[in-house]
Enzyme design. Structure first.
Site, PDB file in Angstrom:
ATOM      1  N   LYS A 174       0.880  -1.179   0.000  1.00 18.56           N
ATOM      2  CA  LYS A 174       0.000   0.000   0.000  1.00 18.56           C
ATOM      3  C   LYS A 174       0.917   1.228   0.000  1.00 18.56           C
ATOM      4  CE  LYS A 174      -2.516   3.403   1.627  1.00 18.56           C
ATOM      5  NZ  LYS A 174      -2.051   4.521   0.819  1.00 18.56           N
ATOM      6  N   GLU A 375       8.708  16.686  14.750  1.00 18.22           N
ATOM      7  CA  GLU A 375       9.351  16.504  13.445  1.00 18.22           C
ATOM      8  C   GLU A 375       8.798  17.562  12.493  1.00 18.22           C
ATOM      9  OE1 GLU A 375       8.225  13.040  11.120  1.00 18.22           O
ATOM     10  OE2 GLU A 375      10.246  12.933  10.321  1.00 18.22           O
TER      11      GLU A 375
HETATM   12  P1  NAP Z   1       2.095   8.937   6.794  1.00 18.18           P
HETATM   13  O1  NAP Z   1       1.089   9.997   6.623  1.00 18.18           O
HETATM   14  O2  NAP Z   1       2.206   8.259   8.105  1.00 18.18           O
HETATM   15  O3  NAP Z   1       1.778   7.868   5.650  1.00 18.18           O
HETATM   16  C1  NAP Z   1       2.594   6.733   5.451  1.00 18.18           C
HETATM   17  C2  NAP Z   1       1.753   5.625   4.848  1.00 18.18           C
HETATM   18  O4  NAP Z   1       0.785   5.193   5.810  1.00 18.18           O
HETATM   19  C3  NAP Z   1       0.959   6.056   3.615  1.00 18.18           C
HETATM   20  O5  NAP Z   1       0.901   4.999   2.707  1.00 18.18           O
HETATM   21  C4  NAP Z   1      -0.407   6.349   4.207  1.00 18.18           C
HETATM   22  O6  NAP Z   1      -1.451   6.274   3.277  1.00 18.18           O
HETATM   23  C5  NAP Z   1      -0.509   5.231   5.220  1.00 18.18           C
HETATM   24  N1  NAP Z   1      -1.504   5.451   6.290  1.00 18.18           N
HETATM   25  C6  NAP Z   1      -2.067   6.616   6.693  1.00 18.18           C
HETATM   26  N2  NAP Z   1      -2.927   6.378   7.704  1.00 18.18           N
HETATM   27  C7  NAP Z   1      -2.911   5.045   7.944  1.00 18.18           C
HETATM   28  C8  NAP Z   1      -3.572   4.183   8.872  1.00 18.18           C
HETATM   29  N3  NAP Z   1      -4.425   4.651   9.774  1.00 18.18           N
HETATM   30  N4  NAP Z   1      -3.289   2.864   8.839  1.00 18.18           N
HETATM   31  C9  NAP Z   1      -2.408   2.358   7.942  1.00 18.18           C
HETATM   32  N5  NAP Z   1      -1.760   3.128   7.041  1.00 18.18           N
HETATM   33  C10 NAP Z   1      -1.993   4.454   7.040  1.00 18.18           C
HETATM   34  O7  NAP Z   1       3.565   9.456   6.424  1.00 18.18           O
HETATM   35  P2  NAP Z   1       4.025  10.321   5.179  1.00 18.18           P
HETATM   36  O8  NAP Z   1       3.558  11.716   5.346  1.00 18.18           O
HETATM   37  O9  NAP Z   1       3.712   9.620   3.899  1.00 18.18           O
HETATM   38  O10 NAP Z   1       5.604  10.240   5.356  1.00 18.18           O
HETATM   39  C11 NAP Z   1       6.285  11.065   6.219  1.00 18.18           C
HETATM   40  C12 NAP Z   1       6.671  10.365   7.494  1.00 18.18           C
HETATM   41  O11 NAP Z   1       7.397   9.178   7.201  1.00 18.18           O
HETATM   42  C13 NAP Z   1       7.596  11.205   8.338  1.00 18.18           C
HETATM   43  O12 NAP Z   1       7.239  11.100   9.685  1.00 18.18           O
HETATM   44  C14 NAP Z   1       8.958  10.571   8.079  1.00 18.18           C
HETATM   45  O13 NAP Z   1       9.921  10.808   9.072  1.00 18.18           O
HETATM   46  C15 NAP Z   1       8.595   9.145   7.978  1.00 18.18           C
HETATM   47  N6  NAP Z   1       9.645   8.395   7.305  1.00 18.18           N
HETATM   48  C16 NAP Z   1      10.429   7.545   8.035  1.00 18.18           C
HETATM   49  C17 NAP Z   1      11.463   6.849   7.411  1.00 18.18           C
HETATM   50  C18 NAP Z   1      12.338   5.879   8.158  1.00 18.18           C
HETATM   51  O14 NAP Z   1      12.960   5.051   7.512  1.00 18.18           O
HETATM   52  N7  NAP Z   1      12.412   5.960   9.473  1.00 18.18           N
HETATM   53  C19 NAP Z   1      11.706   7.053   6.055  1.00 18.18           C
HETATM   54  C20 NAP Z   1      10.879   7.936   5.364  1.00 18.18           C
HETATM   55  C21 NAP Z   1       9.851   8.597   5.993  1.00 18.18           C
HETATM   56  P3  NAP Z   1      -2.056   7.632   2.640  1.00 18.18           P
HETATM   57  O15 NAP Z   1      -0.951   8.244   1.865  1.00 18.18           O
HETATM   58  O16 NAP Z   1      -3.147   7.114   1.793  1.00 18.18           O
HETATM   59  O17 NAP Z   1      -2.518   8.474   3.782  1.00 18.18           O
END
Ligand code: NAP
Length: 473
Positions: A174, A375
């Protein structure tokens, strides 16, 4: 362009489609399928059905498929980079870098597929264990749900799909709603490379809707998630006994000690702060500089930031483009404003134009300001000073996150002290915290997550260790 779901080795139409807009210019790039609950269950059905075939596939065949995927991406390098630039607004230069890393990640996965092995256990080391030959094997878990974020839409998919397939698992992927096309593209490469139907399925739609179905399904043995801490926490709370790997966010810090060659390190420090608009989980957000060199540091930092070209991600020269959403620009600006009201000095940037937030530098923010303790995930850094090196370490550790930290120092004793005392998943000495190559163990402590990626380490998370003991007469 219309993008349907990818289930059981074929395109599957959905009932609903949603427009995908380019974050930089608002243009419609594609109509993307929104999976219904039934579609997601169908994807799990096909992954569960393919699980036995994948578990029985020889290691050299899994390795060859992964190597072929890397070759196909290499052949389409430019097309892949443009896709990333269009859907995520990552500047083309950086998007090409991401494609190159993706190739490397699948190459490592191909190599690790051949290396997956257990060990022999000397059972006679314990009284009562004599007369036995024992060994361990690493077996695939079965169906893995992989949920990925927008900021590295190809390489972070590779960090999940690569090791999962290398270990003989099947996957329901996903991807983030803003960056689905890179993920579908990868599925087409796996198909061309000969991966059995059902071994990799891609479903798009609202994170919560799709995520809940995947997490509730008992056939899904593991959820590997990269994204925000809030969502990671929810997944953890609902996953029950499923294995869960969480790669979450951070407010990464850099310590710059006296004696650092500032002119030499500055281009790298500025890249670490503003690359991909600061939307990198190990982006530099907090900088702690020794007070004796702080004036020089700040002026060199601003001079270097001034060289960044801001604009269209598809322009060859662009270093910094649009953020992923207008809401994120509004949020980051509100946090900047709050910090200024609490006494921080805004010395560079702060303004925005459409979805582009200019590189922004604040001095002496409070560690309790959101701009510091949450963050920020935007092109915003704050620079504070320290007198004693130990205080700098304490300030870095004064965070609910702990992904990676960087330290510039020429003093070996201080370097070793930082290595020992920084509470993070990775300490980068004489390097920015933003440093990552794709085979190193990577992951966080505290709210930055649990588990490790980096192909070899992800393979361990994605396999079950089984012991076989043979009693000899
Ligand atoms: P996000 O909003 O948490 O979304 C990540 C993924 O989770 C997306 O596919 C999103 O789908 C999905 N999602 C959202 N709500 C969900 C739920 N309730 N249950 C299951 N899945 C759900 O994060 P983002 O804005 O895409 O990415 C930024 C974040 O990722 C930052 O906090 C960053 O630090 C973190 N990150 C961490 C790493 C690491 O390796 N530690 C690397 C890169 C990024 P939708 O897009 O459809 O909402």
């Amino acid at each position: 362009m219309k993008q349907s779901l990818w289930i059981n080795g074929e395109n599957v139409e959905a009932d609903k489609y949603r427009p995908l807009l380019n974050p930089f210019n608002g243009q419609n790039i594609a109509e993307v399928a929104e999976a219904s609950k039934e579609d997601v269950i169908r994807a799990v059905d096909s992954a569960a059905e393919a699980a036995r075939k994948m578990a029985e596939m020889d290691a050299h065949k899994r390795s060859d498929i992964l190597r072929r995927v890397a070759e196909l991406i290499q052949e389409d390098r430019e097309e892949c980079a443009r896709l990333i630039a269009e859907e995520s607004s990552k500047p083309l230069k950086a998007a090409r870098g991401e494609v190159d890393r993706t190739i490397m990640t699948y190459t490592f996965a191909s190599e690790e597929a051949r290396r997956l092995h257990g060990e022999t256990i000397p059972m006679d080391a314990a009284p009562g264990g004599e007369g036995r030959v024992a060994y361990t094997v690493r077996e695939p878990l079965g169906v893995i749900a992989a949920i990925t974020p927008f900021n590295f839409p190809m390489n972070l998919v590779a960090h999940k799909v690569g090791p999962a397939i290398a270990a003989g698992n099947t996957v329901v992927l996903k991807p983030a709603s803003q960056t689905p096309l890179s993920a579908y593209k990868i599925a087409s490469y796996f198909h061309q490379a000969g991966l059995p139907a059902g071994a990799l399925n891609v479903v798009t739609g609202s994170g919560k809707n799709v995520g809940d179905v995947l997490i509730d399904d008992e056939r899904v043995r593991m959820v590997t998630f990269t994204g925000s801490p809030e969502v990671g926490k929810q997944i953890r709370e609902h996953a029950g006994l499923k294995r869960v790997t969480l790669e979450l966010g951070s407010n990464s810090a850099l310590i710059v000690d006296e004696g650092t060659d500032l002119k030499k390190v500055m281009p790298r420090v500025v890249t670490g702060a503003f690359s991909n608009q600061g939307q990198v989980c190990i982006s530099i957000q907090r900088i702690f500089v020794h007070e004796k060199i702080s004036d020089e540091f700040v002026s060199l930092f601003i001079e270097e930031a001034g060289k960044l070209k801001v604009g269209d991600p598809l322009d060859e020269q662009t270093d910094l483009a649009a953020m992923i959403s207008g809401n994120d620009v509004t949020r980051a600006k509100a946090w900047i404003q709050d910090a200024v009201e609490n006494g921080a000095e805004l010395v560079y940037g702060g303004e925005s134009e459409r979805q582009i937030l200019k590189p922004t530098v604040l001095l002496n923010a409070q560690l309790t300001d959101k701009i510091s303790c949450e963050e920020v995930f935007a092109p915003v850094v704050h620079i504070n000073t320290f007198k004693e090196f130990d205080d700098a370490i304490d300030q870095v550790n004064d965070s609910k996150f702990g992904l990676q930290a960087g330290v510039y120092t020429n003093d070996l004793q201080k370097a070793m002290k930082a290595a020992k005392n920084l509470h993070v998943g990775g300490v980068m000495i004489n390097e920015i915290p933003t440093f990552r190559v794709d085979h190193m163990p990577y992951g966080g402590v505290k709210m930055s997550g649990t588990g490790r990626e980096g192909i070899k380490y992800a393979l361990e998370e994605m396999t079950e260790l089984k012991l076989v003991s043979i009693k000899l007469d």
